[in-house]
Design a protein around this motif. Structure first.
Motif, short mmCIF file in Angstrom:
data_model
loop_
_atom_site.label_atom_id
_atom_site.label_comp_id
_atom_site.label_asym_id
_atom_site.label_seq_id
_atom_site.Cartn_x
_atom_site.Cartn_y
_atom_site.Cartn_z
N GLU A 197 0.86 -1.30 -0.08
CA GLU A 197 0.03 0.01 -0.16
C GLU A 197 0.92 1.41 0.00
N ASP A 198 2.22 1.13 0.55
CA ASP A 198 2.93 2.37 0.58
C ASP A 198 3.81 2.50 -0.62
N ARG A 199 4.05 1.37 -1.60
CA ARG A 199 5.00 1.65 -2.70
C ARG A 199 4.56 2.71 -3.72
N PRO A 200 3.25 2.92 -4.12
CA PRO A 200 3.06 3.89 -5.20
C PRO A 200 3.47 5.33 -4.72
N ALA A 201 3.27 5.86 -3.44
CA ALA A 201 3.50 6.85 -2.68
C ALA A 201 4.97 7.04 -2.70
N THR A 202 5.73 6.02 -2.15
CA THR A 202 7.06 6.07 -2.07
C THR A 202 7.71 6.27 -3.29
N VAL A 203 7.50 5.66 -4.38
CA VAL A 203 8.06 5.61 -5.61
C VAL A 203 7.90 6.89 -6.26
N GLU A 204 6.67 7.49 -6.03
CA GLU A 204 6.50 8.76 -6.58
C GLU A 204 7.36 10.01 -5.94
N SER A 205 7.38 9.84 -4.59
CA SER A 205 8.01 10.75 -3.68
C SER A 205 9.33 10.85 -4.02
N TRP A 206 10.14 9.65 -3.86
CA TRP A 206 11.60 9.34 -4.28
C TRP A 206 11.91 10.03 -5.92
N SER A 207 11.14 9.53 -6.77
CA SER A 207 11.37 10.01 -8.03
C SER A 207 11.37 11.44 -8.21
N ARG A 208 10.52 12.15 -7.62
CA ARG A 208 10.31 13.52 -7.54
C ARG A 208 11.86 14.14 -7.00
#
Length: 680
Positions: A197-208
């Motif tokens: 459940e936390d992967r999408p938000a983590t990927v988005e935040s780290w990529s940014r």
């Protein structure tokens, strides 16, 4: 190197004058300087003329390097020295730190007559730049070692990624905490340990952060640890830059589970206190608390009102519960807020209430035990892979007016003892507000018990299913005039009745009871068409108080050509709704006559309608469709649309959805009775 004698003028070295490097020549074992070019003189002597090249050579340069000169003169083996610091020269003004690269090689003037050729190059600028780069690299390495040592003390995990954000170096601390090996977490493999459940938000935040070269990146996610559970970790990362360009990222992951739990606990307690302070009715409060619980503590939640009744209507069952509110996390279908069920004494739900202690059951996902929850909830648990259920009695003023049922599903960790403690604290914080609401609710329960005593349980008939629901107004503590009835006539024909006496007080309830009994007596006396029964009922009402008025629908369900038909009459009441098995609904608007209690000459008309196999007939009171300031047609259209959408649901769930799924005023009682025809 051989050189040629050109007479008394000495040797001919003029060919070396244009060389871009310093050149000098000595002769003999005493190393007498016999030649130097312009560049050499500028490097060794004082440009201002204070020190000549001969003096500088004999007093400073030669003594410093004499062993090297002797070695080259004697052996003939050349010597090269790189980036040698300049020798201090007496009388020469300080020009700062300088560095030279020089070579010494032997020259031959004749048999037994040797000398030394000196070639010098000023490499101060190159040496200074190289030393600066070396110093910077050493400083950076020292800082990184110091930072890493510090992080090992203050963080649980230390990691390094490439400039693009991919893990580029092994991290023993990551392996120790997560159990992942280097080949599994390198690159982007580390995401496999992050909660789905936390992967999408983590990927988005780290990529940014990587794209924008953020000065400091911070993020919180749940990480699967070596024991298989998840804990919250605080991530921090900074870019490492060289000449303004990011070359890598250095980051830490710190276990903040305890801190996160404390913050969540306080946040939930504050939210629970806020919603119960702002609301007044018990139903609203418990519904708001369910929305606080989900999704923070569970994936689904149901709140049940406990009614300990043993009257005839409930067949002597020790427990009747009414579901007042439900909540479900996004992605899960939400059960209708309202339902009513009877529970046997041996049900685990009942035992938990009797003991006033929470009951927690954990089980394989999708395989709940059958007696842990009300029967209507069991299919939801199975369909959504529930893995634990908590039955939590809500104790207020020494009684258990309600029960909260919390469910976790799928990969989510089952409910913990810490969660139970937090839920108990939430309801303790809301105790005073709940107590005020319960005092009002108890008055409603008394009125509701009286109301139920005036209503009959629908008969059980082969092939036909009749379900009734009554929901009291949440805004009033008095009984009302809504009623339903169903019975079988002497000729074997089932009858369905719905009615509403004007008013919402004890006199309305008394009038309702009298009217219901009169209608039963008239119907049982003569098996007449519905219009004639209502005609005689209107005449009989003259014996009641002059100001009593009521609405009513009276319907006979008659067998016809292997199927069924409906013969009905309506006196001032909203029209019955017929919904086919395919989900097409229409209102039966025939056989309409004025209110009961008003003068009406002549016989009221009846109407006959075929009842398709599998269809549902719904009779209801106006509290279901009326809203202040709104035309009745809009409420009727909402009802038709909702009923069509649940036409394939079981009859009891159909009624629950209809009762709870429409926006009502909350100022009036609601009664419904539904007939489900058998399918072919």
């Amino acid at each position: 190197m051989d050189v040629v004698d050109r007479g008394n003028s000495g040797l001919s070295f003029e060919m070396l004058d244009p060389a871009p490097v310093g050149v000098a020549v000595t002769r003999g074992p005493g190393h007498r300087l016999i030649y130097s070019n312009v560049v050499y003189r500028s490097l060794v002597s004082d440009p201002g003329g204070g020190v000549s090249v001969e003096e500088a050579f004999s007093e400073s340069v030669l003594p410093h390097y004499l062993p090297l000169f002797d070695q080259v003169h004697a052996t003939g083996e050349p010597v090269i020295s790189t980036a040698e610091p300049a020798v201090p020269i007496r009388g020469r003004r300080d020009l700062g730190e300088r560095f030279f690269t020089f070579s010494l090689s032997r020259v031959v003037f004749g048999p037994g007559d040797h000398g030394v050729l000196v070639v010098v190059m000023d490499v101060t600028e190159q040496t200074t730049a190289a030393r600066r780069m070396t110093a910077n690299a050493e400083e950076r390495h020292r800082i990184l070692r110091r930072y890493e040592s510090l992080m090992r003390v203050s963080a649980d995990i230390f990691w390094v990624t490439s400039r693009e954000g991919y893990v580029s170096e092994p991290s023993p601390s990551w392996e120790r905490v997560t159990g992942q090996q280097w080949e599994n977490y390198r690159g982007q493999g580390w995401l496999g340990a992050v909660h789905p459940e936390d992967r999408p938000a983590t990927v988005e935040s780290w990529s940014r952060a990587v794209a924008q070269a953020t000065e400091m990146w911070e993020h919180v996610y749940r990480l699967r640890t070596v024991d298989g559970g998840y804990r919250h970790f605080q991530l921090r990362a900074v870019p490492i830059c060289v000449d303004g360009q990011v070359v890598e990222w250095v980051g830490t992951s710190t276990d903040v589970e305890q801190q996160w739990q404390e913050q969540r606990r306080q946040r939930l307690l504050d939210r629970a206190a806020a919603v119960t302070t702002q609301l007044h009715s018990l139903e609203e409060m418990l519904g708001a608390l369910a929305d606080v619980i989900v999704p923070e503590l569970g994936d689904g939640c149901g709140v049940y009102l406990v009614t300990d009744l043993t009257d005839e209507r409930h067949g002597g069952a020790p427990f009747v519960i009414e579901r007042l509110a439900t909540a479900a996390r996004p992605g899960l279908r939400r059960l209708p807020p309202y339902s009513e069920e009877q529970l046997p004494a041996g049900n685990a739900f009942v035992k938990a209430v009797r003991r006033r202690r929470p009951l927690l059951k954990r089980f394989p996902a999708g395989s709940p035990p059958p007696a842990i929850v009300p029967t209507g909830t069991l299919p939801w648990l199975t369909a959504n892979d529930a893995n634990s259920v908590l039955v939590l009695p809500v104790v207020v003023d020494g009684a258990v007016p309600a029960v909260v049922c919390v469910v976790t599903c799928g990969d989510r960790s089952p409910i913990s003892q810490a969660d139970i403690s937090l839920l108990n604290r939430m309801f303790d914080h809301a105790h005073d507000a709940l107590s005020r609401a319960i005092r009002f609710q108890r008055a409603q329960q008394i009125a509701l018990a009286l109301q139920y005593s005036l209503l009959a349980e629908p008969p059980r008939l082969p092939g036909l299913q009749i379900v009734a629901r009554y929901r009291a107004s949440p805004a009033a503590a008095e009984v009302g005039g809504d009623w339903y009835d169903s019975f079988v006539l002497p000729d074997g024909v089932p009858v369905l009745v719905i009615g509403d006496v004007a008013g919402h007080d004890l006199s309305a309830a008394v009038a309702m009871s009298q009217l219901r009994n009169m209608l039963r007596a008239l119907a049982m006396d003569r098996c007449e068409p519905p219009g004639e029964i209502l005609t005689r009922l209107n005449i009989a009402m003259e014996s009641l108080s002059d100001d009593v008025t009521a609405t009513c629908v009276y319907a006979r369900v008659e067998a016809s050509d292997g199927g069924y038909r409906l013969r009905y009459a309506a006196a001032g009441h909203p029209p019955p709704l017929l919904v086919t098995a395919e989900g097409r609904g229409r209102f039966l608007e025939g056989a309409v006559s004025p209110l009961l209690g008003l003068p009406h000459h002549g016989t009221r008309v009846s109407q006959v309608e075929p009842l398709p196999p599998g269809s549902t007939l719904l009779l209801y009171t106006d509290g279901l469709v009326e809203r202040p300031g709104e035309h009745l047609d809009r409420g009727l259209e909402r009802l038709r649309s909702l009923a069509e959408s649940v036409a394939d649901e079981p009859a009891d769930r159909f009624c629950d959805t209809v009762v709870s799924g429409l926006p009502t005023s909350g100022l009036d009682d609601i009664a419904v009775i539904a007939l489900r025809l058998p399918r072919p």
